[in-house]
Design a protein around this motif. Sequence first.
Motif, PDB file in Angstrom:
ATOM      1  N   ILE A 153      15.177 -14.578  39.976  1.00 39.34           N
ATOM      2  CA  ILE A 153      16.226 -13.754  39.368  1.00 39.34           C
ATOM      3  C   ILE A 153      17.473 -13.747  40.246  1.00 39.34           C
ATOM      4  O   ILE A 153      18.602 -13.922  39.756  1.00 39.34           O
ATOM      5  CB  ILE A 153      15.715 -12.315  39.134  1.00 39.34           C
ATOM      6  CG1 ILE A 153      14.648 -12.310  38.025  1.00 39.34           C
ATOM      7  CG2 ILE A 153      16.866 -11.377  38.765  1.00 39.34           C
ATOM      8  CD1 ILE A 153      13.925 -10.984  37.864  1.00 39.34           C
ATOM      9  N   GLU A 154      17.282 -13.557  41.545  1.00 39.75           N
ATOM     10  CA  GLU A 154      18.428 -13.546  42.464  1.00 39.75           C
ATOM     11  C   GLU A 154      19.095 -14.919  42.535  1.00 39.75           C
ATOM     12  O   GLU A 154      20.325 -15.015  42.585  1.00 39.75           O
ATOM     13  CB  GLU A 154      17.982 -13.096  43.859  1.00 39.75           C
ATOM     14  CG  GLU A 154      17.529 -11.646  43.931  1.00 39.75           C
ATOM     15  CD  GLU A 154      18.592 -10.671  43.456  1.00 39.75           C
ATOM     16  OE1 GLU A 154      19.772 -10.838  43.834  1.00 39.75           O
ATOM     17  OE2 GLU A 154      18.246  -9.748  42.688  1.00 39.75           O
ATOM     18  N   ALA A 193      13.084 -10.455  48.019  1.00 38.02           N
ATOM     19  CA  ALA A 193      13.727 -11.673  47.518  1.00 38.02           C
ATOM     20  C   ALA A 193      15.057 -11.912  48.221  1.00 38.02           C
ATOM     21  O   ALA A 193      15.370 -13.037  48.629  1.00 38.02           O
ATOM     22  CB  ALA A 193      13.934 -11.573  46.008  1.00 38.02           C
ATOM     23  N   LYS A 194      15.846 -10.867  48.374  1.00 36.42           N
ATOM     24  CA  LYS A 194      17.146 -11.002  49.028  1.00 36.42           C
ATOM     25  C   LYS A 194      16.991 -11.395  50.495  1.00 36.42           C
ATOM     26  O   LYS A 194      17.827 -12.125  51.042  1.00 36.42           O
ATOM     27  CB  LYS A 194      17.933  -9.699  48.903  1.00 36.42           C
ATOM     28  CG  LYS A 194      18.452  -9.437  47.492  1.00 36.42           C
ATOM     29  CD  LYS A 194      19.309  -8.182  47.427  1.00 36.42           C
ATOM     30  CE  LYS A 194      19.905  -8.006  46.040  1.00 36.42           C
ATOM     31  NZ  LYS A 194      20.773  -6.812  45.942  1.00 36.42           N
ATOM     32  N   ASP A 252      13.545 -24.691  50.356  1.00 34.17           N
ATOM     33  CA  ASP A 252      14.449 -23.547  50.230  1.00 34.17           C
ATOM     34  C   ASP A 252      15.092 -23.496  48.837  1.00 34.17           C
ATOM     35  O   ASP A 252      15.760 -24.448  48.420  1.00 34.17           O
ATOM     36  CB  ASP A 252      15.543 -23.640  51.298  1.00 34.17           C
ATOM     37  CG  ASP A 252      16.258 -22.319  51.507  1.00 34.17           C
ATOM     38  OD1 ASP A 252      16.788 -21.778  50.519  1.00 34.17           O
ATOM     39  OD2 ASP A 252      16.285 -21.838  52.658  1.00 34.17           O
ATOM     40  N   PRO A 253      14.897 -22.388  48.118  1.00 29.62           N
ATOM     41  CA  PRO A 253      15.444 -22.295  46.754  1.00 29.62           C
ATOM     42  C   PRO A 253      16.966 -22.334  46.707  1.00 29.62           C
ATOM     43  O   PRO A 253      17.546 -22.732  45.695  1.00 29.62           O
ATOM     44  CB  PRO A 253      14.901 -20.952  46.242  1.00 29.62           C
ATOM     45  CG  PRO A 253      14.571 -20.173  47.467  1.00 29.62           C
ATOM     46  CD  PRO A 253      14.127 -21.181  48.477  1.00 29.62           C
ATOM     47  N   ARG A 254      17.621 -21.937  47.801  1.00 34.42           N
ATOM     48  CA  ARG A 254      19.090 -22.018  47.836  1.00 34.42           C
ATOM     49  C   ARG A 254      19.548 -23.471  47.766  1.00 34.42           C
ATOM     50  O   ARG A 254      20.501 -23.807  47.053  1.00 34.42           O
ATOM     51  CB  ARG A 254      19.624 -21.362  49.110  1.00 34.42           C
ATOM     52  CG  ARG A 254      19.374 -19.872  49.221  1.00 34.42           C
ATOM     53  CD  ARG A 254      19.740 -19.359  50.603  1.00 34.42           C
ATOM     54  NE  ARG A 254      18.888 -19.963  51.634  1.00 34.42           N
ATOM     55  CZ  ARG A 254      19.058 -19.776  52.942  1.00 34.42           C
ATOM     56  NH1 ARG A 254      20.064 -19.030  53.383  1.00 34.42           N
ATOM     57  NH2 ARG A 254      18.237 -20.341  53.817  1.00 34.42           N
ATOM     58  N   ARG A 291      24.807 -18.484  38.540  1.00 33.55           N
ATOM     59  CA  ARG A 291      25.839 -18.033  37.601  1.00 33.55           C
ATOM     60  C   ARG A 291      27.167 -17.800  38.324  1.00 33.55           C
ATOM     61  O   ARG A 291      28.234 -18.233  37.865  1.00 33.55           O
ATOM     62  CB  ARG A 291      25.393 -16.748  36.896  1.00 33.55           C
ATOM     63  CG  ARG A 291      26.402 -16.245  35.863  1.00 33.55           C
ATOM     64  CD  ARG A 291      25.915 -14.977  35.179  1.00 33.55           C
ATOM     65  NE  ARG A 291      24.713 -15.225  34.422  1.00 33.55           N
ATOM     66  CZ  ARG A 291      24.698 -15.757  33.205  1.00 33.55           C
ATOM     67  NH1 ARG A 291      25.829 -16.109  32.624  1.00 33.55           N
ATOM     68  NH2 ARG A 291      23.564 -15.949  32.566  1.00 33.55           N
ATOM     69  N   LYS A 292      27.111 -17.120  39.468  1.00 36.12           N
ATOM     70  CA  LYS A 292      28.333 -16.858  40.230  1.00 36.12           C
ATOM     71  C   LYS A 292      28.961 -18.155  40.719  1.00 36.12           C
ATOM     72  O   LYS A 292      30.188 -18.325  40.667  1.00 36.12           O
ATOM     73  CB  LYS A 292      28.017 -15.951  41.426  1.00 36.12           C
ATOM     74  CG  LYS A 292      27.692 -14.515  41.061  1.00 36.12           C
ATOM     75  CD  LYS A 292      27.378 -13.701  42.309  1.00 36.12           C
ATOM     76  CE  LYS A 292      26.994 -12.277  41.960  1.00 36.12           C
ATOM     77  NZ  LYS A 292      26.611 -11.500  43.180  1.00 36.12           N
TER      78      LYS A 292
END
Length: 255
Positions: A43-44, A248-249, A88-90, A50-51
């Motif tokens: 979700i994060e 998550a953050k 890493d998901p980022r 999106r941003k």
Amino acid sequence: MELSTVHSSFNESTHCKYGLIDILKLQQFQKQIDWNVQWACHIEIGKYIRKLCSLTRRNMIKTAIRIHSSSIIYYRRFYAQRLITEIDPRLIAATCVFFSSKVEGCLISPHSIIEYSKQILEFPFKIQQITDTERILIEALKKTLIVWHPEKDYEDICNSSQLPEFVCETIQSILNDAYLTNAIITYQPTEITLGCVVVAGILQNCDIRTLLCSIQINLHHVEAVANEILNYYSFINSKEYSSYQQKAKEIIRVL
């Protein structure tokens, strides 16, 4: 309604043949892990994507929407059977945006992705890492590079139905949220859109039965999509969600 024609065309697509994740396999995988934390991470990351798309394509709203849509689907397909701790998901998310922008014919350079990503979260990755990860992503996606977006069905429904404008606006908002659920990788675009219509009908107390009956579609799937979305709302509004979100953050290091 012309959605039936679009639906038939989708059945011949690689998205339909290879891109839909098996629901039972997905559920089995999620039972084996701490899914609530992983979902909160997704979700994060979805918010980050999106941003990022909005920042890099401020004056190209429709293009940004397509890149965002494809990026989310690529990202969720990649992690359908993977833990977020594996890679890493980022980095995967940023690579999805880079690759999606190429597929959509509106390249966002790795340099821009890195620059804008640093405004959203900690982003220690270099250009070479994004380009190297692109090969990993393409290999993982294989035959599922072409993505069909539910936004087209949404436009068709709002243009050809008698739904009030405020209901269409609600559907659009719910469709944005649908990208944060499993539905986006397990169901067909038309089913996803109609699932959003069902939820909008519930929230706005609007009778959408005539619309549903006018379209030849698997209504059990539509109901399942609606339940996925309602489950998402239940999840993010639960007492426990703040702790999952905080974890998550911490994992993805949102600023």
